[in-house]
Design an enzyme around this catalytic site. Structure first.
Site, PDB file in Angstrom:
ATOM      1  CG  ASP A  62      -4.702  25.355 -18.885  1.00  0.00           C
ATOM      2  OD1 ASP A  62      -5.430  24.509 -18.341  1.00  0.00           O
ATOM      3  OD2 ASP A  62      -4.328  25.268 -20.063  1.00  0.00           O
ATOM      4  CG  HIS A  99      -5.755  21.368 -19.990  1.00  0.00           C
ATOM      5  ND1 HIS A  99      -5.563  22.663 -20.413  1.00  0.00           N
ATOM      6  CD2 HIS A  99      -5.869  20.622 -21.108  1.00  0.00           C
ATOM      7  CE1 HIS A  99      -5.579  22.699 -21.739  1.00  0.00           C
ATOM      8  NE2 HIS A  99      -5.750  21.472 -22.186  1.00  0.00           N
ATOM      9  CB  SER A 264      -4.351  21.988 -25.309  1.00  0.00           C
ATOM     10  OG  SER A 264      -5.668  22.423 -25.129  1.00  0.00           O
TER      11      SER A 264
END
Length: 449
Positions: A62, A99, A264
């Protein structure tokens, strides 16, 4: 090669405002923890009495991760930054680490404060996070130019047993380097979990659409598929992905936290569930772990009868507690995946079945036909029994003719005591719908609508 589409938890939009749930939140000193509805739905307190993911490393491919966040400190390994081409990936800050920090916290956050009661707690709080910053995952160009292949190989070589990939690119197939990296991970018994996407589309996305990768869709707190969750034959499971509270590297009115929707987040919950299982069942292969998740999955009550796998639900929503406690046969080493290099994809076939959760939801069963040797043996037994019956009948008739009274008398044909063979019973027939048959027919309502 930079990614054309990063699957951020909300498709680029963070949901603001308070959560509204059908059930009252559990008592807690911290509102952030109250808003983690998946932990309540999963009965996390019972799960953690069985497994916390201790000893399992989950790689988060990520953006970088803020390893200094109060809810993650001590749980994040240095990792590597493939965006810059060097250096660790655990010191992320600001937008570039938001994220990755969120995904890491859903998997292995441990909270903070007295007893860890404040902040975000992950489903596998004792797992370790290996952050691997992926080119394109934070919108930055790749230093190496080969997608996620180098990052995935690094994760495998550095002890990851589960790899969380909450990103994707809309394309029909992976590059040769990406395919080789996926094969490399599978040959090293690493479970790959990827997000299906946030466009409400059936367009294939890499890595989720690659055979051997566990593709995940998003569901709400009632188990219904989120309307923007991508779908298709590659989807295997769904998990919580609506109104998900997680840690952040950006400060907002709640502190360093965020509230979001997306596949996600659901992918991170599946990776966490896999970590729980890998800690509890260290001898199971990656495919067998996936098989256990699939065979304990469930559907909403009004979706019963859906033909499985469904393109929106896959095999249903994960039930981590059931996956940890149900008697599920291990099955083949590849589980629901094709063998590396080809084959078909489906749940592992076992002579036994595994029931769904105790709400009476989905029951997934496997089925095998009768083998040829067994059929031959049954035919031989039937022939022998028929011969015995014929011999007995002949002996009785002969004895009656020799010793019996005159025809028409007592014991004669039709008289009291005359011999009548038993009526032959029809052979046993398995009835339609018997155990071993998947339910047929379309869903009662279009999933995800």
């Amino acid at each position: 090669m930079s990614f054309t589409r990063t699957l951020r938890a909300v498709g680029g939009a963070v949901v603001a405002g308070a959560l509204l749930f059908g059930t009252a939140p559990v008592a807690s000193a911290d509102q952030i923890r109250n808003e983690q509805w998946p932990l309540q739905m999963f009965n996390a307190d019972s799960i953690w009495k069985i497994s916390t993911g201790k000893g399992v490393t989950v790689a988060v491919l990520d953006s970088p991760v803020d390893g200094n966040h109060a809810d993650l400190a001590g749980s994040v390994l240095p990792g590597k930054n493939f965006i810059t081409g060097s250096g660790p990936a655990d010191q992320g800050t600001g937008d570039d680490a938001d994220h990755g920090t969120a995904m890491a916290s859903i998997i292995a956050g441990h909270g903070h404060g007295a007893g860890g009661a404040d902040g975000v707690k992950g489903l596998a709080p004792d797992a370790k996070i290996l952050p691997v910053a992926v080119p394109g995952a934070s919108g930055q160009p790749s230093a190496g130019g080969d997608g996620f292949s180098q990052a995935l190989r690094y994760a495998v070589d550095n002890g990851a047993k589960v790899v969380n990939m909450s990103f994707g690119t809309q394309k029909s197939s992976p590059s040769p380097e990406e395919q080789q990296a996926i094969d490399y991970a599978r040959k090293h018994d690493v479970l790959l979990v990827a997000a299906s996407g946030n466009d409400g589309s059936s367009a294939p996305s890499v890595p989720a659409s690659v055979p051997g990768v566990l593709a995940v869709g998003a569901a709400d707190n009632h188990g219904y598929v989120w309307q923007k969750s991508d779908y298709g034959p590659n989807v295997k499971l769904v998990a919580p992905g609506v109104n998900i509270r997680s840690a952040s590297s950006i400060v907002d009115v709640h502190g360093k936290y965020r509230l979001a929707n997306g596949t996600s987040d659901s992918t991170a919950y599946v990776s966490a569930a896999a970590a729980l299982l890998r800690a509890k069942f260290p001898d199971l292969t990656a495919g067998q772990i996936a098989n256990r998740l699939i065979k304990t999955a469930s559907l909403p009550a009004d979706q019963q009868g859906t033909s499985l796998p469904d393109q929106h639900y896959g095999y249903g929503s994960i039930n981590p507690l059931s996956a940890l406690t149900k008697d599920v046969p291990a099955g083949s080493k590849d589980g629901p995946f094709p063998a590396v290099g080809g084959g078909s994809s489906g749940p592992s076939s076992d002579p036994s079945s595994a029931a769904g959760d105790n709400s009476g939801n989905l029951t997934i069963q496997s089925h095998k036909g009768l083998s040829a040797p067994f059929i031959i043996l049954m035919l031989v037994v039937v022939v022998v029994l028929l011969v015995i019956v014929v011999v007995v009948v002949m002996v009785v008739k002969k004895k009656n003719r020799r010793n019996g009274p005159p025809p028409g008398g007592f014991g004669g044909p039709g008289g009291p005591g005359g011999f009548m063979p038993y009526q032959q019973q029809p052979p046993y027939q398995q009835q339609p719908g018997a155990p071993g048959s998947y339910p047929q027919g379309p869903p009662t309502q279009p999933p995800g609508q």
